[in-house]
Design a protein around this motif. Structure first.
Motif, PDB file in Angstrom:
ATOM      1  N   CYS A   1      -6.687  -4.679  -3.366  1.00 37.09           N
ATOM      2  CA  CYS A   1      -7.024  -4.953  -4.775  1.00 37.09           C
ATOM      3  C   CYS A   1      -6.944  -6.438  -5.068  1.00 37.09           C
ATOM      4  O   CYS A   1      -7.817  -7.009  -5.709  1.00 37.09           O
ATOM      5  N   ASN A   2      -5.829  -7.031  -4.622  1.00 35.58           N
ATOM      6  CA  ASN A   2      -5.517  -8.360  -5.122  1.00 35.58           C
ATOM      7  C   ASN A   2      -4.605  -9.058  -4.115  1.00 35.58           C
ATOM      8  O   ASN A   2      -3.769  -8.427  -3.485  1.00 35.58           O
ATOM      9  N   PHE A   3      -4.799 -10.385  -3.997  1.00 32.95           N
ATOM     10  CA  PHE A   3      -3.953 -11.152  -3.087  1.00 32.95           C
ATOM     11  C   PHE A   3      -3.614 -12.455  -3.801  1.00 32.95           C
ATOM     12  O   PHE A   3      -4.445 -13.345  -3.906  1.00 32.95           O
ATOM     13  N   GLU A   4      -2.406 -12.533  -4.361  1.00 31.91           N
ATOM     14  CA  GLU A   4      -1.960 -13.806  -4.940  1.00 31.91           C
ATOM     15  C   GLU A   4      -0.441 -13.839  -4.928  1.00 31.91           C
ATOM     16  O   GLU A   4       0.208 -12.807  -4.786  1.00 31.91           O
ATOM     17  N   ASP A   5       0.105 -15.023  -5.069  1.00 27.20           N
ATOM     18  CA  ASP A   5       1.562 -15.204  -5.041  1.00 27.20           C
ATOM     19  C   ASP A   5       2.182 -14.628  -3.774  1.00 27.20           C
ATOM     20  O   ASP A   5       3.276 -14.039  -3.821  1.00 27.20           O
ATOM     21  N   LEU A   6       1.471 -14.764  -2.661  1.00 18.70           N
ATOM     22  CA  LEU A   6       1.959 -14.295  -1.354  1.00 18.70           C
ATOM     23  C   LEU A   6       2.214 -12.787  -1.315  1.00 18.70           C
ATOM     24  O   LEU A   6       2.943 -12.293  -0.460  1.00 18.70           O
ATOM     25  N   GLU A   7       1.609 -12.073  -2.273  1.00 20.69           N
ATOM     26  CA  GLU A   7       1.760 -10.614  -2.271  1.00 20.69           C
ATOM     27  C   GLU A   7       0.386  -9.967  -2.285  1.00 20.69           C
ATOM     28  O   GLU A   7      -0.526 -10.445  -2.962  1.00 20.69           O
ATOM     29  N   ILE A   8       0.261  -8.871  -1.541  1.00 18.93           N
ATOM     30  CA  ILE A   8      -1.017  -8.153  -1.482  1.00 18.93           C
ATOM     31  C   ILE A   8      -0.818  -6.809  -2.165  1.00 18.93           C
ATOM     32  O   ILE A   8       0.131  -6.081  -1.848  1.00 18.93           O
ATOM     33  N   LYS A   9      -1.685  -6.519  -3.102  1.00 23.45           N
ATOM     34  CA  LYS A   9      -1.647  -5.190  -3.740  1.00 23.45           C
ATOM     35  C   LYS A   9      -2.788  -4.377  -3.144  1.00 23.45           C
ATOM     36  O   LYS A   9      -3.934  -4.831  -3.113  1.00 23.45           O
ATOM     37  N   SER A  10      -2.440  -3.201  -2.654  1.00 22.87           N
ATOM     38  CA  SER A  10      -3.446  -2.376  -1.987  1.00 22.87           C
ATOM     39  C   SER A  10      -3.398  -0.981  -2.597  1.00 22.87           C
ATOM     40  O   SER A  10      -2.346  -0.534  -3.050  1.00 22.87           O
ATOM     41  N   VAL A  11      -4.540  -0.300  -2.626  1.00 21.05           N
ATOM     42  CA  VAL A  11      -4.594   1.036  -3.257  1.00 21.05           C
ATOM     43  C   VAL A  11      -5.144   2.052  -2.255  1.00 21.05           C
ATOM     44  O   VAL A  11      -6.133   1.796  -1.577  1.00 21.05           O
ATOM     45  N   LEU A  12      -4.457   3.196  -2.167  1.00 16.84           N
ATOM     46  CA  LEU A  12      -4.897   4.255  -1.247  1.00 16.84           C
ATOM     47  C   LEU A  12      -5.935   5.125  -1.971  1.00 16.84           C
ATOM     48  O   LEU A  12      -5.614   6.190  -2.498  1.00 16.84           O
ATOM     49  N   LEU A  13      -7.172   4.626  -1.988  1.00 15.57           N
ATOM     50  CA  LEU A  13      -8.223   5.334  -2.746  1.00 15.57           C
ATOM     51  C   LEU A  13      -8.490   6.723  -2.188  1.00 15.57           C
ATOM     52  O   LEU A  13      -8.807   7.639  -2.938  1.00 15.57           O
ATOM     53  N   ASP A  14      -8.364   6.872  -0.848  1.00 13.77           N
ATOM     54  CA  ASP A  14      -8.630   8.194  -0.258  1.00 13.77           C
ATOM     55  C   ASP A  14      -7.711   9.233  -0.882  1.00 13.77           C
ATOM     56  O   ASP A  14      -8.122  10.343  -1.205  1.00 13.77           O
ATOM     57  N   GLU A  15      -6.431   8.834  -1.057  1.00 13.59           N
ATOM     58  CA  GLU A  15      -5.458   9.778  -1.611  1.00 13.59           C
ATOM     59  C   GLU A  15      -5.747  10.032  -3.093  1.00 13.59           C
ATOM     60  O   GLU A  15      -5.685  11.166  -3.566  1.00 13.59           O
ATOM     61  N   ILE A  16      -6.056   8.945  -3.816  1.00 15.74           N
ATOM     62  CA  ILE A  16      -6.315   9.102  -5.258  1.00 15.74           C
ATOM     63  C   ILE A  16      -7.493  10.046  -5.485  1.00 15.74           C
ATOM     64  O   ILE A  16      -7.460  10.914  -6.350  1.00 15.74           O
ATOM     65  N   LEU A  17      -8.544   9.902  -4.657  1.00 13.07           N
ATOM     66  CA  LEU A  17      -9.761  10.694  -4.898  1.00 13.07           C
ATOM     67  C   LEU A  17      -9.631  12.131  -4.415  1.00 13.07           C
ATOM     68  O   LEU A  17     -10.522  12.932  -4.640  1.00 13.07           O
TER      69      LEU A  17
END
Length: 1179
Positions: free
Chosen positions: A634-650
């Motif tokens: 989703c997003n990469f800033e402040d040395l942190e990566i936010k990731s989303v498990l779309l397969d699970e959500i869907l």
């Protein structure tokens, strides 16, 4: 869409596989092969670690069962998901139905015709019926419990395939010669308008110009279980072994999607949503020895999504997993598994994940805006969604405008899905990218730029610029072959967009100052933004599938369709092989199997990428160790990566779970944290100085604060430009006590309970209260105020009570709110609560307790008005000195008497016109009696009487019920009496204290005199009543046989010709006179009748004839002259008449009614309780 091989399972003893089928619901995989091989496998993917969910989870076989029962090679396997059954068949024609019991599969039913071999079996979508076709033309349809429903022999054909429609009403049979016949569910031919009349065959457009023998490789009809990609989407795929394929909307589709896969096809299958068709087979390459196995993927509209190469000699079958994330391939004696990374329609903007999916119950896409911070979701339904693109706080939904028009819409939405600005465009937005200021959409030939604006506070300068740019146009369109200079040469001219190009666009990306357009030849075009000018063209070796620019637009990441990631430096100057200086260089780094990548927002050298099921973070093109995950970044800033498990959500899109969002820290952040914890602040600060980043400085600042190392903290805050932090450290420096500092630090880090405890330990209740005040935790404030010794601050207590009242009122808990508002003496909110609770007594007592002219009184009065409580409203209005509003309220609530009373008490002038207006309104609606009632209530007796007389006159004209007419006249007269009474009272009131009673009475009479001249009926109000009274009385006396008294009464009627028609009067008089043998009077009556103008000549003739008949027999003379004389003479000395008998009163003793002032003989009145005329009580 991206795919790669992930696992291989070998079949023991090298037994060749013939068929494979994956159960969509329970996940079992059945595969059949030579020598009666039948296996059921299951891949287990359960894991507790959130990061390892989905494809990243380890795949171990949790089931591997051999099913014994077939001897020949197993050729057909098919699942019935609804009833958990497996149906298999071998080359000898033996069919076995297997069932699942206590963790294993067992034979349930067996069937063998012994005549022919089963070529295909198909269950209906609901799992109720199975259709089995044999090679010799036999068809059997059976039910799920094993009963045969019908059977049929198709003569002279060889059957190879069968498929049911989604509604189970149509059956398609595929023949060995490549024909497809259409039947209904009972096995009857369906006449189709496409089939030629001789035979019911489906029209196969894909086989035009094909020669030679062909056979059907597969018929797959998607049943719509997960909804359709768009309304009326192609869902019936038919493919032939020569690679020709057609996808139809229904079995009679005139205009199917045609595909030439240019391969030898063995098997086809739709994924679970009908959005991807997988076609398996072998490449037809003349040069190569042996065929190469491949799987091609297509959309329902025939667009190719890519090709997967598989080693081995011969592929025999394929099957999708239920969630569409894996595909199983049977190749020789192996099962290969490929992972699929679908192109989800999704995006991420300001803590919100936007994703779209289809539902079987709706034709549109369901787009969910899931706010991950507050865990709230907003749903929006969008027709024909093409893509979702996000940037900053906004997102663009690209959609088709309408099925019939080739127009498209770009809808700008905020992060909760509210549409802010739609733009209609005439090019297909195949590729869309957005920056903080621009949206760029491209078709294959042209790109469109739109400088979008969002409402925010603008300075005068910006408004000026906006006006200017509006004039110049915020939307432009450019053809990909043009070379715009960056001056104002782009216009919104769609004729450009229609021109073709030899080198179409295949990808675009943009940053705030650069736009990159990739073309199929490998050329990359770089434009400047916001004024679009072509800066440079670069040529690369690959065809880009995705492009991405880093945060300072110096490097470009290029992913091609086979998942190879390369990097291109846009600005570096290098010397090429010919020794010339060129700009731009392809970097050495190359990664394979990449399906997602994201640059860091705050560092041009950092990026994260997904390679198969691993995430890599690169700094200056050097990778850190990978992390197992299958999330989309989703997003990469402040040395942190936010990731989303779309397969699970869907898997369950309506209930997204916060566990499916995973945050990863990159190595430098992890290392710094470890250093601070283990080694200490000095060494950590040295390390951070060598690897500076605002996030690391912030980490250091926070750690230094915890240890109260204020110097280091201040330096670190300066490095990360945190002004609030610097101010905080300065404030800490001014505090003397250590424990105070610790409490402040605890509060700074949000550990409020701890901070409060420290304050209370230091006996600083005021600081604890101050902390809770800042947090708005009023319940705790109240608690602290009450627990402390000494007097609590009254104003603060009140404030706390009111704030808690507000808390409850906001949640509509009015009862709880009332208690706190009472304690907080908040009369305004209290009034609102009483009103919401419908506690009008409470509201009334509140109004009574308020001082006069309080600003809340009018509001409370209005509340009473709204619920129709007139008296309370009036009281409130009068208390705040608003008599006019009080009168208006009375009028509004139809309390006219009260209104008039108030108007008089407050000497207001406008009540008359008001009444007149309302009365006119009633009269317009023909509600005369309502108008009378209105005037009567308002003490306007004169106007009421006028209307009453009007009604009485009208009723009299109808000549129906004389008694009703009399009653109406009596009512009118009573109203006039009330009017006289009112005038006299008023005069008395005026004359009080001025002079004697006599003068006031005289004045009253004078005023009445003025009144009486205005109308005929005020003078003698009782005439109408008298007329009808005597008219009825005479008739009654006549019928009772008192003929003499009847005559006397009838004689009175001569005075009332203006009220009762003369014909009636004199006819009655003649009748009475004749009956009492007073023929003289009778004769006079006849003379009068014959001389009336109102009668016609025939009627006059009849009266003359009747008179002749009477007076030939009797002389027209009265017998008892003396009695009648006085009555006939009349004259001045007229005697009063008794209203009971109709006789003149000659005695001095008689009774007079107090209301109507009429007389009755003294001896008669004893028979009456009520006055015979006006019916008032005899008192």
């Amino acid at each position: 869409m991206f795919f790669y091989l992930s696992k291989r399972i070998a079949i023991p003893n090298n037994v060749k596989l013939k068929c494979i089928s994956w159960n969509k619901d329970q996940g079992f995989i059945a595969c059949g092969g030579e020598d009666g091989l039948l296996k059921v496998l299951k891949l287990e993917t359960q894991t507790d670690d959130a990061k390892l969910r989905g494809l990243a989870a380890p795949n171990n076989l949790s089931m591997n069962q051999n099913l014994e029962g077939h001897s020949g090679s197993v050729q057909v396997v098919t699942w019935n998901e609804q009833y958990q059954k497996l149906t298999t068949s071998d080359q000898n024609g033996l069919i076995i139905v297997w069932m699942f019991y206590k963790g294993s599969w067992y034979e349930e039913m067996i069937n063998n015709r012994n005549k022919s071999v089963v070529r295909s079996m198909s269950w209906t979508a609901d799992g109720q019926k199975i259709c089995i076709v044999y090679e010799d033309g036999a068809v059997i349809v059976g039910s799920v419990d094993g009963n045969r429903i019908w059977g049929k022999d198709l003569k002279g054909v060889q059957l190879w395939h069968v498929a049911w429609s989604a509604d189970s009403k149509v059956l398609l049979f595929g023949m060995a010669n490549g024909e497809i016949h259409i039947y209904d569910s009972q096995g009857n031919f369906i006449k189709s308008n496409l089939a030629d009349s001789t035979q019911m065959k489906m029209k196969l457009n894909c086989l035009v110009n094909v020669t030679g023998a062909i056979s059907i490789a597969g018929i797959q009809w998607y049943h719509g279980a997960e909804g359709y990609v768009e309304p009326d989407c192609p869902c019936l795929a038919i493919c032939f072994d020569n690679g020709r394929c057609q996808i139809m909307r229904h079995e009679n589709d005139q205009n199917p999607v045609l595909i030439d896969t240019s391969m030898s096809v063995v098997s086809i299958q739709w994924n679970h949503t009908g959005s991807v068709l997988a076609v398996a087979g072998a490449q037809r390459a003349a040069a190569q020895e042996g065929d190469a196995n491949i799987v091609r993927f297509y959309t329902p509209f025939g667009e190719s999504l890519g090709t997967l190469k598989v080693s081995g000699k011969q592929i025999s079958a394929l099957s999708w997993e239920g969630g569409g994330l894996k595909i199983a391939l049977a190749v020789d004696y192996f099962i290969y598994f490929a992972n699929i990374r679908p192109d989800y329609k999704w995006g991420y903007c300001s803590n919100t994940i936007v994703y779209a999916y289809t539902r079987p119950d709706r034709p549109e896409y369901c787009v969910i805006f899931w706010d991950t911070k507050n865990n709230e979701k907003y749903i929006k339904y969008v027709k024909s969604l093409i893509s979702i693109t996000t940037c900053g706080d906004f997102c663009i939904l690209a959609t088709k405008a309408d099925e019939n028009h080739p127009q498209y819409v770009l809808v700008l939405c905020n992060s909760i899905g509210t549409p802010l600005d739609p733009k209609y465009i005439d090019i297909v937005p195949l590729f869309v990218t957005m920056t903080k200021t621009h949206v760029i959409a491209a078709s294959k030939e042209a790109f469109y730029t739109w400088q979008y604006r969002v409402a925010k506070k603008l300075t005068a300068l910006e408004i000026n610029q906006m006006m200017r740019s509006r004039k110049e146009g915020r939307e432009r369109i450019y053809h990909v072959d043009d070379t715009p200079s960056g001056s104002v040469d782009g216009v919104l001219d769609y004729s450009k967009a229609i021109q073709g190009t030899r080198d179409p666009i295949c990808a675009i990306t943009a940053s705030d100052k650069t736009l990159i357009v990739g073309r199929e030849s490998g050329t990359i075009q770089r434009y400047s933004l916001p004024n679009v000018g072509l800066i440079k063209k670069y040529s690369l070796k690959c065809r880009a599938n995705q492009l991405s620019l880093n945060c300072n637009s110096s490097r470009l990441a290029i992913t091609d369709s086979s998942g190879v990631l390369t990097f291109f430096d846009l600005d570096v100057r290098v010397t090429d092989s010919t020794g010339q200086q060129v700009t731009g260089e392809l970097l050495k780094l190359e990664r394979k199997d990449v399906w997602d990548m994201k640059w860091a927002k705050d560092n041009p050298d950092l990026f994260a990428m997904m390679e198969k099921t691993r995430m890599y973070v690169f700094r200056n093109l050097d990778p850190e160790e990978p992390i197992q995950t299958s999330g989309y970044i989703c997003n990469f800033e402040d040395l942190e990566i936010k990731s989303v498990l779309l397969d699970e959500i869907l898997k369950n899109p309506e209930h997204p779970n916060k566990d499916y969002i995973v945050n990863f820290e990159i190595r430098s952040l992890r290392d710094s944290r470890a250093l601070i914890e283990k080694v200490g602040i000095e060494d950590a600060s040295q390390f951070i100085e060598d690897n500076p980043h605002p996030r690391l400085w912030r980490l250091l600042a926070e750690a230094a604060l915890q240890k109260l190392d204020l110097n280091t903290a201040e330096q670190a805050f300066v490095h990360c430009k945190d002004y609030q932090g610097i101010k905080f450290v300065k404030r800490l420096g001014n505090l003397q006590s250590q424990s105070m500092k610790q409490a402040e630090v605890a509060a700074y880090f949000g550990r409020f309970e701890e901070a409060e405890r420290m304050y209370l330990d230091m006996d600083r209740r005021d600081l604890a209260i101050g902390l809770r005040l800042k947090l708005g935790d009023w319940f705790r404030v109240l608690q602290l105020l009450k627990t402390g010794s000494g007097d609590a601050d009254d104003s603060l207590l009140e404030q706390a009570h009111n704030a808690i009242g507000d808390y409850f009122a906001d949640r509509q808990k009015w009862l709880n709110a009332v208690q706190y508002y009472v304690q907080g003496r908040n009369q305004e909110r209290l009034a609102e609560c009483y009103y919401m609770l419908e506690d009008y007594e409470g509201l009334e007592s509140l109004a009574n307790s308020l001082p006069e002219n309080h600003k809340l009184l009018p509001e409370i009065a209005q509340m009473f008005v709204r619920v129709g409580m007139c008296e309370q409203a009036v009281t409130a209005f009068l208390k705040c000195n608003q008599p006019k509003a009080a009168v208006d309220t009375c009028v509004h609530l139809n309390q006219w008497n009260k209104a008039v009373e108030l108007a008089k008490n407050h000497s207001m002038k406008e009540i008359g016109p008001l009444l007149a207006r309302y009365a006119a309104h009633l009269l317009e609606k023909n509600k005369i009696l309502d108008a009378i009632e209105l005037y009567r209530k308002a003490n306007y007796f004169y106007d009421a009487a006028k209307l009453m007389f009007k009604i009485a006159d009208e009723e009299a004209k109808k000549r129906t019920k004389p008694l009703r007419v009399k009653k109406l006249y009596v009512l009118s007269a009573l109203l006039i009496e009330q009017c006289h009474e009112q005038t006299r009272n008023a005069q008395r009131g005026k004359a009080k204290g001025k002079s004697s009673e006599a003068t006031s009475a005289l004045a009253g009479l004078l005023e009445e005199e003025v009144l009486s001249t205005t109308s005929r009926f005020t003078d003698n109000a009782w005439r109408g009543a008298e007329a009808y009274h005597f008219f009825i009385l005479a008739q009654r006396q006549l019928y009772e046989g008192y003929v003499d008294t009847a005559l006397k009464t009838a004689l009175h009627l001569r005075d009332y010709e203006d009220i009762i028609p003369a014909v009636e009067i004199y006819s009655l008089l003649a009748l009475c006179a004749c009956a009492s043998r007073a023929f003289g009077t009778c004769s006079k009556a006849f003379i009068k009748l014959e001389s009336l103008d109102s009668l016609s000549s025939e009627q006059k003739q009849q009266y003359e004839d009747l008179a002749l008949e009477i007076f030939t027999k009797h002389t027209p003379k009265d017998n008892r002259k003396s009695e009648l004389d006085s009555l006939l003479e009349g004259g001045e000395g007229k005697l009063p008449t008794c209203v009971a008998t109709g006789s003149p009163i000659t005695e001095y003793q008689f009774w007079m009614c107090g209301v109507c002032k009429h007389c009755v003989l003294a001896q008669e009145i004893s028979n009456y309780n009520f006055c015979p005329l006006c019916h008032s009580a005899v008192g």
